[in-house]
Design an enzyme around this catalytic site. Structure first.
Site, PDB file in Angstrom:
ATOM      1  N   LEU A   1       3.719   6.920  -1.572  1.00  0.00           N
ATOM      2  CA  LEU A   1       5.058   7.155  -1.998  1.00  0.00           C
ATOM      3  C   LEU A   1       5.308   7.679  -3.697  1.00  0.00           C
ATOM      4  O   LEU A   1       6.165   8.380  -3.855  1.00  0.00           O
ATOM      5  CB  LEU A   1       6.035   5.987  -1.550  1.00  0.00           C
TER       6      LEU A   1
ATOM      7  N   PHE B   1       0.731  -1.127  -0.045  1.00  0.00           N
ATOM      8  CA  PHE B   1      -0.049  -0.113   0.102  1.00  0.00           C
ATOM      9  C   PHE B   1       0.760   1.258   0.159  1.00  0.00           C
ATOM     10  O   PHE B   1       0.231   2.310  -0.433  1.00  0.00           O
ATOM     11  CB  PHE B   1      -1.030   0.170   1.271  1.00  0.00           C
ATOM     12  N   LYS B   2       1.901   0.924   0.319  1.00  0.00           N
ATOM     13  CA  LYS B   2       2.954   2.440   0.324  1.00  0.00           C
ATOM     14  C   LYS B   2       3.265   2.916  -0.911  1.00  0.00           C
ATOM     15  O   LYS B   2       3.675   4.174  -1.106  1.00  0.00           O
ATOM     16  CB  LYS B   2       4.173   1.988   1.277  1.00  0.00           C
ATOM     17  N   ASP B   3       3.003   2.018  -2.051  1.00  0.00           N
ATOM     18  CA  ASP B   3       3.250   2.598  -3.217  1.00  0.00           C
ATOM     19  C   ASP B   3       2.463   3.655  -3.622  1.00  0.00           C
ATOM     20  O   ASP B   3       2.674   4.576  -4.229  1.00  0.00           O
ATOM     21  CB  ASP B   3       3.185   1.465  -4.304  1.00  0.00           C
TER      22      ASP B   3
ATOM     23  N   THR C   1       8.091  -0.168   3.416  1.00  0.00           N
ATOM     24  CA  THR C   1       8.428   1.348   3.155  1.00  0.00           C
ATOM     25  C   THR C   1       9.615   1.450   2.355  1.00  0.00           C
ATOM     26  O   THR C   1       9.733   2.168   1.393  1.00  0.00           O
ATOM     27  CB  THR C   1       8.374   2.011   4.489  1.00  0.00           C
TER      28      THR C   1
END
Length: 471
Positions: free
Chosen positions: A117, A112-114, A145
């Site tokens: 970010l 999900f950090k894509d 991350t």
């Protein structure tokens, strides 16, 4: 829109200032001075928007057009999401027993950090190209991350990124997604320590204001406001997907269940709630249960040690974004937050004031899941739906299976099960591995070891100085 430190000891900055910061100079975290409030008409209008359109609308509330004109903002966000595999960027899977899973993991690294970010990387490039400036990004990671941050800036000429990972405590795939990126601007350090130990040298370098200023240090951990901002969209999208109609006299409630590590995602949920979104939030954790204890008992205190669990990205004892949540709930009382956080920093033991704990427990529900609970949820979801959950998503599913729910509910899924083969095997399930992930094991790797006993902060200083001298 200006941003202030949760501890009140730093002058307000604009979005660009918050973007290029890690911790605020006073040790706090940047937050918007005012949280916009949305009326019913706006919610009605937004209810038909796609996920990328919601991100654009929300970001435009926090990034003034004089800093980034709306057309430019839209282009940056479109570019950020251009590498996502799913046509809708995110996807809601509707499973048996009312289990709704919002898949946030269709980006390059399957996490999900894509989402946040990729946008943050585009915002950075926008300002760096205008200013002809170089920055050094410093990131500690418990799993996902690091690879998402690397992918957001790899190959960019005006950025160097330094990533610390906990050797042996990420999954093999998570580690390979970082160490196989052979780029001149990517510097990966494999530290023999846990996630909290990795955070210490990073905090030390940011606390050295002269060094941080001289070498343009910034963070892409969820200390960075930009990541929180983009994640607010998860909650609006989940709400609209789970709400049959907004035409009722009173807007319907939706419960959103959030797997929680450092607390950035649940902070975004609290902001969405404060903006007027009618959601009930539940923060779910593994056996590292400091947030659960804080919600239930006001006990923000470290346990004796970090426990290694199947949901490894949540193996965190110091969820730094709790500071943002407490600031929000205290009515932006920076003096109180400074006192509380300084006390915690010294003693690692904090009992919340009664009034603040009451507000927290009214805002959040909470649940803690053991490895046995995680495996049980993974198995049940597969047996009922032939659907594979990652262990972090399974923490949310465990809550769903163990609690009665009278209102629509959505569980946020932070990562693809493909990244957690060992957990799947422990649950007696067969991993389904995409070819991009299988290919990692045959690729060249590069990293610098950080051993116990070394001064990790000093090693990082030396590397940052050496890289900057080449500019």
């Amino acid at each position: 829109m200006e941003y202030v430190s949760t501890r009140g000891g730093t002058r307000a900055v604009d979005f660009e200032g918050a973007l290029f910061s890690g911790y605020a100079p006073d040790g706090g975290l940047f937050m918007p001075q005012h949280i916009p409030s949305l009326d019913r008409d706006t919610l009605q209008r937004w209810s038909s928007l796609s996920y990328p359109e919601l991100v654009k609308e929300l970001c435009s509330l926090f990034i003034p057009a004089k800093l980034v004109p709306r057309n430019a903002l839209n282009e940056l966000i479109d570019r950020a999401f251009s590498r996502f595999r799913h046509k809708n960027v995110v996807h809601m899977s509707r499973l048996k027993d009312g289990l709704n899973i919002l898949e946030l993991w269709h980006g390059v690294t399957y996490a999900f950090k894509d989402l946040s970010l990729s946008c943050t990387g585009q915002f950075l490039q926008y300002f760096l190209e205008k200013k002809q400036k170089h920055v050094n990004i410093l990131v500690g990671t418990s799993g996902d991350t690091g690879s998402s941050a690397i992918e957001s800036v790899r190959g960019q000429k005006n950025v160097d990124i330094f990533v610390l990972l906990p050797k042996g405590l990420c999954t093999q795939i998570q580690e390979l997604q970082m160490t196989t990126v052979i780029e001149d601007n990517v510097h990966v350090f494999a530290a023999h320590g846990n996630s909290d130990e990795i955070d210490e040298p990073i905090k030390e370098l940011f606390a050295d204001v002269n060094f941080a200023g001289k070498y343009n240090l910034m963070s892409l951990n969820s200390v960075n406001w930009s990541r929180i901002m983009v994640q607010i969209a998860h909650y609006f999208y989940a709400y609209f997907q789970c709400t049959p109609s907004l035409d009722t006299t009173q807007l319907p409630m939706v419960e959103i269940v959030v797997p929680t590590g450092g607390g950035g995602n649940i902070t975004a949920g609290c902001i969405a709630q404060k903006m007027g979104l009618p959601i009930r939030l539940v923060t779910v954790v593994n056996s590292n249960d400091i947030i659960h204890r804080t919600v239930q008992h006001g006990d923000f205190s470290l346990a004796d040690s970090v426990k290694a669990t199947l949901a490894s990205a949540m193996d965190i004892q110091e969820p730094y974004n709790v500071e943002r949540i407490l600031w929000l709930l205290s009515g932006s009382d920076s003096r109180l937050i400074k006192t509380l956080m300084e006390q915690f920093s010294i003693s690692k033991n904090l009992k919340l004031p009664e009034d603040l704990h009451r507000k927290l427990s009214e805002t959040l529900g909470s649940c803690s899941a053991s490895d046995q609970d995680i495996v049980g949820a993974m198995r049940r979801c597969w047996e009922e739906n032939q659907y594979l959950l990652c262990p972090h998503s399974a923490v949310a599913a465990h809550y769903h299976y163990s609690q009665p729910h009278s209102i629509p509910q959505c569980c946020l899924a932070p990562a693809s099960a493909a990244k957690f083969q060992d957990a799947l095997l422990q649950a007696g399930l067969a991993p389904q591995i995409p070819p991009e992930i299988s290919a990692l094991t045959a690729m060249e790797t590069r990293s610098t070891p950080l051993e116990q006993g070394q001064d990790w902060a000093q090693v990082l200083r030396g590397q940052i100085e050496a890289v900057t001298q080449q500019w």
